[in-house]
Write an enzyme that holds these catalytic residues in place. Structure first.
Site, PDB file in Angstrom:
ATOM      1  N   GLN A 175      29.336   9.351  17.259  1.00 25.56           N
ATOM      2  CA  GLN A 175      29.336   7.899  17.229  1.00 25.56           C
ATOM      3  C   GLN A 175      29.555   7.311  15.845  1.00 25.56           C
ATOM      4  O   GLN A 175      29.836   6.122  15.722  1.00 25.56           O
ATOM      5  CB  GLN A 175      28.044   7.362  17.834  1.00 25.56           C
ATOM      6  CG  GLN A 175      27.929   7.653  19.327  1.00 25.56           C
ATOM      7  CD  GLN A 175      26.612   7.198  19.909  1.00 25.56           C
ATOM      8  OE1 GLN A 175      25.669   7.964  19.983  1.00 25.56           O
ATOM      9  NE2 GLN A 175      26.546   5.953  20.330  1.00 25.56           N
ATOM     10  N   ASN A 221      19.705  15.849  23.423  1.00 21.37           N
ATOM     11  CA  ASN A 221      19.524  14.412  23.555  1.00 21.37           C
ATOM     12  C   ASN A 221      19.692  14.020  25.017  1.00 21.37           C
ATOM     13  O   ASN A 221      20.732  14.300  25.627  1.00 21.37           O
ATOM     14  CB  ASN A 221      20.552  13.665  22.704  1.00 21.37           C
ATOM     15  CG  ASN A 221      20.491  12.168  22.923  1.00 21.37           C
ATOM     16  OD1 ASN A 221      19.594  11.488  22.417  1.00 21.37           O
ATOM     17  ND2 ASN A 221      21.433  11.634  23.698  1.00 21.37           N
ATOM     18  N   GLU A 222      18.678  13.376  25.593  1.00 18.38           N
ATOM     19  CA  GLU A 222      18.714  12.817  26.947  1.00 18.38           C
ATOM     20  C   GLU A 222      19.429  13.750  27.936  1.00 18.38           C
ATOM     21  O   GLU A 222      20.442  13.396  28.536  1.00 18.38           O
ATOM     22  CB  GLU A 222      19.390  11.438  26.907  1.00 18.38           C
ATOM     23  CG  GLU A 222      18.651  10.450  26.013  1.00 18.38           C
ATOM     24  CD  GLU A 222      19.304   9.067  25.975  1.00 18.38           C
ATOM     25  OE1 GLU A 222      20.420   8.924  26.506  1.00 18.38           O
ATOM     26  OE2 GLU A 222      18.685   8.136  25.434  1.00 18.38           O
ATOM     27  N   HIS A 235      24.036  16.180  20.959  1.00 13.02           N
ATOM     28  CA  HIS A 235      23.955  14.783  21.385  1.00 13.02           C
ATOM     29  C   HIS A 235      25.191  14.467  22.215  1.00 13.02           C
ATOM     30  O   HIS A 235      26.100  13.747  21.774  1.00 13.02           O
ATOM     31  CB  HIS A 235      23.852  13.852  20.178  1.00 13.02           C
ATOM     32  CG  HIS A 235      23.458  12.454  20.517  1.00 13.02           C
ATOM     33  ND1 HIS A 235      22.314  11.853  20.035  1.00 13.02           N
ATOM     34  CD2 HIS A 235      24.041  11.517  21.305  1.00 13.02           C
ATOM     35  CE1 HIS A 235      22.225  10.621  20.491  1.00 13.02           C
ATOM     36  NE2 HIS A 235      23.276  10.390  21.276  1.00 13.02           N
TER      37      HIS A 235
END
Length: 618
Positions: A173, A330-331, A271
């Site tokens: 990102q 991540n998640e 991620h």
């Protein structure tokens, strides 16, 4: 702990949900004195421009002696097989020359073939920078605090000693340099296949990381959380393939610079940016709708767990001496395809935990970052709605948290819905139990929950048994409107609503259910329509300040009034970035000029830091 005991815990949590209290008339003001004069007294006085503004400035982090969390890399290197290191280059789809080392399965020709196979949509990369930019001090005029809001928190609580306050980001990102210095393609490079042209440059943090860290340090934020791109470390992803020396050097320098500023690095290993090798020879798998999450992260691939553990070991042996906290995934639920995906994640996570604690003898902490959206019953007085909320919340977290934190089986909400779940043996549960030091949660907002059929709790189980139900996998009705007809909170640009009181409920739920300290590993708010505003208006982001200060006020209430152990909070994100599709959702506490890459502090950054510092945070 057996299932009955866990059910008891969940039941007690449900009883603690917020309920509606009937009230007549306007809001009470108990702080006002009853003896106040019934009428004001009017008078004339000489007028003068006597209002003054106190100029306040941010206080930067003070460098101090660095903490060591493991032996140095040269010692840790003996814990893993000997690795080969090499470099590649930059992929240019318009290049006229081709690599000649076709006999080398891991040479430049093979690396280039990975990008040609990926064929990322609308690939362009015309960044401003091509090498690391040396940092410059932040001018004092940039650090002047903005005007205070008229209303603000009036609590008297402080954060406990050692509370970690930081900012967070992820590689795909912010980094840019997508096909440079040996990085190979990941899921994030091909995910956007529609008319939106992804900017592969993002924020050019790969070259601007020193200036970005300088800016965060100047604001006084001590903890810096970021992710490492697997495809920068191992372009061919799998064990026994060469390590990218330039990738190792980059993150080494990044971590060293964080430490040199008196800050503490925290690292996420994955991620969402899964290497493309795990999709085999069919990249359309990356766009296939998964059974469980939002995106098929390929975690179900049979080679994935061993490959992930190998990658984690390489990274940890290089950086564990300086990294305070490790997040494996991540998640994970959001990128799980099926039951095998879930099993592979908790298996791989547990293996990395045991390696770090028992073989590497790491003194830092390890956990995962779990996804957000606490489910609250649409009508707290409806048993069916309360059961639906319990079903939703246990499904989101229980498949991972039950075995990792409690050493018990998946929740029934998950097993009754996902028919291909991988059963956990007694050996599995013993090995997985206690393999996280705290519970990391990304509690951006809350969502209103009811059964698929209003008032009918059985409709949840009917959905679970019906593979074609439109309510799967959670088998509940998610809305944003409570039973009183109002939205759950003030709405952002995306799915986020300001829901501070429900954050407090969520913290109680997490602490009392899985009984480990809780860290807010991400939370943030994109102001509605921010992308359409002038930059000066983007900077004065009062709704985001309201979000952060109200959330942190409720964290304090949870700590001091409810006895919940919350040990950290990380704002998402320290600058506007690519939000998995476009740049219009501005989650940052700094703006980013997409042409010049200039960063500017937003009001919310100052307000949040001031709130935390005023309450005892380092």
């Amino acid at each position: 702990m057996n299932r009955l005991t866990l059910a008891g815990l969940l039941g007690s949590t449900a009883l603690a949900q917020q309920v509606f209290l009937p009230a007549q008339g306007p809001t009470d003001r108990p702080q006002c004195e009853a003896s106040q004069a019934p009428e004001p007294t009017y008078s004339f006085t000489p007028f003068s421009y006597t209002l003054t503004t106190t100029q306040r400035t941010a206080t930067s982090v003070t460098p101090s002696a660095a903490t060591t969390y493991a032996c140095p890399p040269e010692v840790l290197a003996t814990l893993i097989p000997s690795q080969s290191y090499t470099t590649w280059g930059k992929w240019d789809p318009n290049a006229t020359e081709t690599a000649s080392d076709t006999d080398n399965p891991y040479g430049n020709a093979a690396w280039t073939a990975l990008w040609e196979y990926a064929n990322p949509p609308n690939f362009t990369e015309t960044g401003v920078y091509s090498t690391t930019v040396e940092p410059t001090p932040i001018p004092s005029e940039e650090l002047v605090l903005p005007p205070r809001d008229y209303f603000g928190p009036n609590d008297c609580y402080n954060f406990p000693e050692g509370f970690e306050f930081g900012v967070s980001s992820s590689a795909s990102q912010v980094e840019g340099a997508t096909a440079e210095e040996g990085k190979s393609p990941s899921l994030m490079d091909i995910l956007v296949q529609d008319d939106r042209a992804k900017s592969y440059v993002t924020n050019e943090n790969y070259y601007l990381y020193k200036q970005d860290i300088e800016r965060v340090a100047a604001m006084g934020v001590k903890y810096f959380s970021f992710s490492i791109a697997w495809t920068r470390i191992l372009p061919f992803a799998l064990p026994e393939t060469p390590v990218n020396q330039e990738g190792i050097d980059h993150y080494n320098d990044l971590i060293d610079f964080i430490v040199s500023k008196g800050m503490v690095p925290e690292v996420t290993l994955l991620h969402f940016d899964t290497p493309l090798q795990f999709y085999g020879d069919n990249l359309t798998e990356a766009q296939r709708a998964p059974e469980i999450g939002y995106v098929n992260g390929a975690y179900q691939n049979e080679t994935f767990p061993d490959a992930f553990v190998n990658y984690a070991k390489i990274v940890m042996t290089h950086y564990a001496d300086r990294v305070a906290t490790w997040f494996t995934f991540n998640e994970p639920l959001l990128y799980c395809d099926n039951g095998q995906s879930v099993y592979n994640v908790i298996k791989a996570h547990s293996q990395v935990y045991h390696f770090y604690k028992e073989e590497l003898n790491g003194q830092g902490k390890i956990s995962m970052k779990f996804n957000n959206n606490f489910g609250v019953p649409r009508d707290p007085t409806s048993q069916a709605d309360v059961e639906a909320a319990d079903h939703f919340n246990s499904f989101q977290l229980g498949p991972f948290c039950n075995p990792i934190y409690l050493g018990i089986d998946y929740p029934e909400s998950y097993k009754s819905t996902i028919q291909d779940y991988v059963p956990l043996t007694a050996e599995d549960l013993e090995y997985m139990n206690g393999t996280a030091d705290f519970l990391g949660i990304d509690p951006y907002t809350a969502t209103v929950i009811a059964p698929p059929e209003a008032g009918n709790a059985q409709s949840i189980m009917d959905c679970a048994a019906n593979a074609s139900s439109t309510y799967r996998p959670y088998c509940v009705n998610q809305t944003t409107t409570e039973v009183n007809g109002w939205n759950i909170g003030y709405r952002s640009q995306t799915y986020v609503y300001i829901t501070p009181t429900y954050l407090r409920s969520y913290l109680n739920y997490l602490w009392n259910t899985w009984r480990h300290p809780v860290v807010l590993t991400e939370f943030g708010f994109p102001v509605f329509g921010e992308d359409d505003k002038e930059v000066t208006d983007q900077l004065f982001d009062t709704p985001r300040s309201l979000y952060y200060l109200s959330f942190m006020s409720e964290v304090l209430n949870a700590i001091w009034e409810d006895g919940v152990h919350v040990s950290g909070a990380f704002a998402w994100s320290y600058m506007d970035n690519w939000e998995f599709g476009d740049y219009t959702a501005h989650f940052g506490i700094q703006t980013v000029n997409r042409t010049s890459q200039e960063r500017r502090y937003k009001k919310s950054f100052f307000d949040l830091v001031d709130f935390m510092k005023a309450r005892g945070v380092e």
